[in-house]
Design a protein around this motif. Sequence first.
Motif, PDB file in Angstrom:
ATOM      1  N   GLN A   1     -71.316 -31.250   2.674  1.00 15.32           N
ATOM      2  CA  GLN A   1     -72.628 -31.266   2.885  1.00 15.32           C
ATOM      3  C   GLN A   1     -73.250 -29.741   2.643  1.00 15.32           C
ATOM      4  O   GLN A   1     -72.607 -28.853   3.515  1.00 15.32           O
ATOM      5  N   HIS A   2     -74.242 -29.649   1.991  1.00 11.87           N
ATOM      6  CA  HIS A   2     -74.844 -28.275   1.784  1.00 11.87           C
ATOM      7  C   HIS A   2     -76.191 -28.270   2.672  1.00 11.87           C
ATOM      8  O   HIS A   2     -76.881 -29.268   2.860  1.00 11.87           O
ATOM      9  N   PRO A   3     -76.483 -27.169   3.392  1.00  8.99           N
ATOM     10  CA  PRO A   3     -77.576 -27.253   4.166  1.00  8.99           C
ATOM     11  C   PRO A   3     -79.024 -27.164   3.378  1.00  8.99           C
ATOM     12  O   PRO A   3     -80.073 -27.755   3.927  1.00  8.99           O
ATOM     13  N   ASP A   4     -78.867 -27.222   2.176  1.00  8.14           N
ATOM     14  CA  ASP A   4     -80.204 -27.192   1.448  1.00  8.14           C
ATOM     15  C   ASP A   4     -80.429 -28.602   0.931  1.00  8.14           C
ATOM     16  O   ASP A   4     -79.655 -29.131   0.341  1.00  8.14           O
TER      17      ASP A   4
ATOM     18  N   ASP B   1     -75.512 -33.762  -0.215  1.00 10.89           N
ATOM     19  CA  ASP B   1     -74.022 -34.264  -0.110  1.00 10.89           C
ATOM     20  C   ASP B   1     -73.606 -34.030  -1.656  1.00 10.89           C
ATOM     21  O   ASP B   1     -74.018 -34.131  -2.679  1.00 10.89           O
ATOM     22  N   THR B   2     -72.453 -33.044  -1.505  1.00  7.23           N
ATOM     23  CA  THR B   2     -71.820 -32.344  -2.521  1.00  7.23           C
ATOM     24  C   THR B   2     -70.505 -33.179  -3.309  1.00  7.23           C
ATOM     25  O   THR B   2     -70.361 -32.649  -4.095  1.00  7.23           O
ATOM     26  N   ARG B   3     -70.373 -34.132  -2.687  1.00  8.27           N
ATOM     27  CA  ARG B   3     -69.244 -34.839  -3.207  1.00  8.27           C
ATOM     28  C   ARG B   3     -69.350 -35.491  -4.529  1.00  8.27           C
ATOM     29  O   ARG B   3     -68.405 -35.557  -5.207  1.00  8.27           O
TER      30      ARG B   3
ATOM     31  N   PRO C   1     -65.463 -35.181  -9.140  1.00  4.83           N
ATOM     32  CA  PRO C   1     -66.260 -35.167  -7.986  1.00  4.83           C
ATOM     33  C   PRO C   1     -65.199 -35.113  -6.771  1.00  4.83           C
ATOM     34  O   PRO C   1     -64.042 -35.198  -6.847  1.00  4.83           O
ATOM     35  N   GLY C   2     -65.810 -34.665  -5.686  1.00  6.90           N
ATOM     36  CA  GLY C   2     -65.155 -34.588  -4.530  1.00  6.90           C
ATOM     37  C   GLY C   2     -64.689 -36.008  -3.750  1.00  6.90           C
ATOM     38  O   GLY C   2     -64.957 -36.686  -4.198  1.00  6.90           O
ATOM     39  N   ALA C   3     -63.670 -35.798  -2.920  1.00  7.36           N
ATOM     40  CA  ALA C   3     -63.276 -36.814  -2.055  1.00  7.36           C
ATOM     41  C   ALA C   3     -63.250 -36.404  -0.512  1.00  7.36           C
ATOM     42  O   ALA C   3     -63.443 -35.163  -0.300  1.00  7.36           O
ATOM     43  N   LEU C   4     -63.385 -37.269   0.229  1.00  6.84           N
ATOM     44  CA  LEU C   4     -63.122 -37.077   1.949  1.00  6.84           C
ATOM     45  C   LEU C   4     -62.739 -38.268   2.321  1.00  6.84           C
ATOM     46  O   LEU C   4     -62.892 -39.518   2.096  1.00  6.84           O
ATOM     47  N   PHE C   5     -61.770 -38.144   3.545  1.00  9.62           N
ATOM     48  CA  PHE C   5     -61.297 -39.145   4.209  1.00  9.62           C
ATOM     49  C   PHE C   5     -62.468 -40.031   4.676  1.00  9.62           C
ATOM     50  O   PHE C   5     -63.599 -39.388   5.316  1.00  9.62           O
TER      51      PHE C   5
END
Length: 186
Positions: free
Chosen positions: A106-109, A114-116, A177-181
Motif C-alpha cells: 500500500q502506498h500512502p498517496d 493498493d500497489t498489488r 502483479p504483486g501477491a500477498l499472503f
Amino acid sequence: MTRPPQGPGWWYEPKFDGHRTIMVRAEDTVALYARSGRVVTPYWMDLALAGMALRPGTVLDGEAVIWRDGRLEFAAAQSRAASSVTRARALAARYPASYACWDPVQHPDPAIGDTRPLPYTQRRALLLELRAKVGPPIQPVPANDDRDVAEDVAEHWYEALQAQGLEGVVAKQGLAPGALFPTAPV
C-alpha cells in the motif's frame, strides 16, 4: 543447482531467511503481522520503532531478519518470534533485527493506494521511493535484471554466501502483479 529463468523482463532478488512480516505504518503507530495474520509487533518492537520513519499509510511486505557475526541467523529470528514478549525485548537488545522488504503493498498517496495490481518494476520503483529517506534497519532487498549476474550470484551462494544465511535467488517477471499472503490486513 537450479538456474534462474531467462528471457526478457526477468528480475532477480536474493532470498533472505527470516520471519515473513507485513509492516503497516498507521497514523500514530506501526503494526507487524506474521503470515498467519497474527500481530507480532511486540516481538519486533525494534522494527516497529524504525517503521515510524515511514509515511503513514505505507504497508510493506518483507522479512524480519537477524544478522549475527556477518550472517543471517534464521534460528534467532524464529526464536524471537516464538518467545515471550519480555524475552523478545531482551533478544532485540542483544541482536537487533533488520527488515528486508521486497514489495510495497500500500502506498500512502491515495492516488496510488493498493500497489498489488501494478507490475513488479513499478512496485520496485515505489519501494525505493518510499524507503529513500528511511535508513536501516529497513532496507529493500537488492534486485537486478541481469540474468548473468543473478546466475553468478546464485552459483556463489551455494558455494560461499550460503554460509551467510541466504537461501537463493527469487526470479520475478517485471510485468507481473504483486501477491500477498491473504490474511494480512491492507
